[in-house]
Design a protein around this motif. Structure first.
Motif, short mmCIF file in Angstrom:
data_model
loop_
_atom_site.label_atom_id
_atom_site.label_comp_id
_atom_site.label_asym_id
_atom_site.label_seq_id
_atom_site.Cartn_x
_atom_site.Cartn_y
_atom_site.Cartn_z
N ASN A 177 -24.87 24.65 16.82
CA ASN A 177 -24.59 25.02 15.95
C ASN A 177 -24.09 26.88 16.63
OD1 ASN A 177 -26.43 25.47 16.07
ND2 ASN A 177 -26.74 25.22 14.12
N GLN A 221 -17.46 17.66 22.21
CA GLN A 221 -16.62 18.41 20.90
C GLN A 221 -17.61 19.15 20.28
OE1 GLN A 221 -17.27 14.01 18.27
NE2 GLN A 221 -17.32 15.56 16.63
N ASP A 222 -16.98 19.42 18.89
CA ASP A 222 -17.27 20.45 18.21
C ASP A 222 -18.67 20.23 16.78
OD1 ASP A 222 -15.32 22.45 18.98
OD2 ASP A 222 -14.43 22.54 17.20
N GLY A 223 -19.49 21.35 16.66
CA GLY A 223 -20.28 20.65 15.56
C GLY A 223 -21.28 20.46 15.91
N TRP A 224 -22.73 20.09 15.31
CA TRP A 224 -23.79 19.30 15.58
C TRP A 224 -24.22 18.31 15.28
CZ3 TRP A 224 -22.22 23.85 12.53
CH2 TRP A 224 -22.74 23.13 10.75
N THR A 244 -25.17 11.32 14.70
CA THR A 244 -24.04 11.55 14.28
C THR A 244 -23.60 12.83 13.78
OG1 THR A 244 -24.90 9.47 12.79
CG2 THR A 244 -23.47 11.15 11.21
N VAL A 245 -22.46 13.24 14.00
CA VAL A 245 -22.20 14.65 14.12
C VAL A 245 -21.24 15.41 13.10
CG1 VAL A 245 -20.78 16.39 15.67
CG2 VAL A 245 -21.57 14.07 16.56
N ASN A 246 -21.77 16.29 12.40
CA ASN A 246 -21.73 16.71 11.51
C ASN A 246 -21.59 15.85 10.31
OD1 ASN A 246 -21.18 19.17 12.69
ND2 ASN A 246 -18.75 18.44 12.76
N GLU A 247 -22.50 14.79 9.87
CA GLU A 247 -22.94 14.24 8.85
C GLU A 247 -21.97 13.31 8.68
OE1 GLU A 247 -23.92 16.12 5.63
OE2 GLU A 247 -26.08 17.43 6.05
N THR A 248 -21.20 13.51 9.37
CA THR A 248 -20.22 11.87 8.86
C THR A 248 -19.36 11.74 9.93
OG1 THR A 248 -18.31 14.07 9.00
CG2 THR A 248 -18.85 12.77 6.40
N GLU A 249 -19.33 11.96 11.23
CA GLU A 249 -19.14 11.08 12.58
C GLU A 249 -19.99 10.20 13.45
OE1 GLU A 249 -16.42 13.50 15.42
OE2 GLU A 249 -16.07 14.86 13.87
N THR A 286 -26.37 15.91 13.89
CA THR A 286 -27.27 15.88 11.64
C THR A 286 -28.64 14.91 11.82
OG1 THR A 286 -25.53 14.85 11.19
CG2 THR A 286 -25.94 16.81 11.01
#
Ligand code: NAP
Length: 318
Positions: free
Chosen positions: A35, A78-81, A95-100, A83
């Motif tokens: 982030n 990859q963007d995001g953090w 898991t990245v950004n809670e979804t990926e 989770t």
């Protein structure tokens, strides 16, 4: 689900150095930005002590250079953090950004550390409205205004000295009567005539009105007297906390939350997971030591994937 040989979590000097080494070893690392892409150095100006830059280099430029160098050898970003992670079976899942969700054979954790807050009433609501943890990011907004810096370490001395460029007056508030900062940093601050001192003084609450800070309520620890230091700016400079919450207790940590690593390598308590940089280093916390530890982690991963890495955690715990 995408499968990787190695995922690197975080893009400070540790993560990006790990990415350069892992990419040069043809491991095609996937690097999760985090982030604060580029990490804490993106929040600084001049970096004068990174070897190889005799005239210094701007923190954001150094990070951009490291990123381009990693990209040149095939690191993917990859963007995001992150989770959450599941380290209970291999391949691991991240898991990245809670979804990926990604699958990976190895992980390098380089999620760094974040500035600590005082956790007193009125503080968190006023972040961006007078409360800051980054002098170089926000100092400019306090031109000709009063500033309070809280902390007694090197960071507080450095930030306070820097902020005197902007402040009409500046007070350092520290909870003890002796500073933790090194002598050279203390001397520099003490010689600065713009700096006032409130030692043996603890912050109690942040006072604000119309969404703007106007004071810091403090207690004199010797007399018990409570007073308000009038100020428009409050810079909290009391150290950092390692970013390990997303691990959900799956790696062994020290009591403060730093990841424990083997004394001779970058292995963590889970086979196949390695750590580097400020997330495992409560002591040195320098860009160059972080970069060095990133190199170690990538070399350990390379060996691990070849089946040549000996994970002897019992020895780590001595
Ligand atoms: P630090 O050395 O841990 O100092 C944190 C300061 O904040 C201490 O004075 C501490 O007080 C105070 N503090 C902590 N929690 C507090 C709370 N809840 N309320 C009030 N005060 C609180 O952290 P740092 O200054 O960020 O430095 C971190 C590392 O980076 C150090 O190794 C430092 O040498 C290095 N560094 C070096 C340079 C440089 O050489 N140019 C610049 C910056 C940082 P106590 O003293 O009472 O514990």
């Amino acid at each position: 689900m995408a499968h990787h040989k190695v995922m690197i979590l975080g893009t400070g000097p540790a993560g990006l150095t790990a990415a350069i080494y892992a990419a040069r070893a043809n491991l095609e690392p996937l690097v999760v930005e985090g982030n604060e892409p580029g990490g804490q150095l993106t929040l600084t100006t001049e970096v004068e002590n990174f070897p190889g830059f005799p005239d210094g280099i701007l923190g954001p430029n150094l990070m951009e250079n490291l990123r381009s160098q990693a990209t040149r050898f095939g690191a993917r970003f990859q963007d995001g953090w992150v989770t959450s992670v599941d380290l209970s079976r291999q391949p691991f899942t991240v898991t990245v950004n809670e979804t990926e969700t990604h699958e990976t054979d190895t992980i390098i954790v380089s999620t760094g550390a974040s500035a600590k807050l005082l956790e007193i009433p009125g503080e968190s609501d006023m972040i961006g409205h007078g409360v800051s943890t980054c002098a170089t990011c926000d100092g400019f907004f306090f031109r000709n205004k009063r500033i309070v810096v809280v902390g007694g370490g090197d960071s507080a001395m450095e930030e306070a000295t820097y902020l005197t460029r902007f402040a009409s007056e500046l007070t350092i508030v520290h909870r003890r009567d002796t500073l933790r900062a090194s002598k050279v940093m203390q001397d520099r601050a003490r010689q600065n005539e713009k700096i006032r001192w409130a030692l043996d003084t603890s912050p109690i609450s942040v006072k604000s009105q119309n969404n703007q800070v106007h004071g810091l309520e403090v207690r004199d620890n010797k007399t018990g007297e409570i007073r308000i230091i009038e100020t428009e700016g409050l810079f909290v400079s009391i150290g950092h906390r390692p970013n390990t919450e997303f691990l959900g207790g799956q790696l062994q940590l020290d009591p403060v939350g730093y990841i424990l690593t083997h004394p001779r390598n970058s292995a963590t308590s889970v086979k196949g997971v390695f750590a580097c940089g400020d997330v495992m280093d409560p002591h040195y916390r320098q860009a160059v030591t972080a970069a060095g530890s990133g190199c170690r982690a990538a070399m350990d991963v390379e060996k691990y994937l070849e089946g040549a890495f000996v994970h002897d955690w019992s020895m780590a715990l001595g």
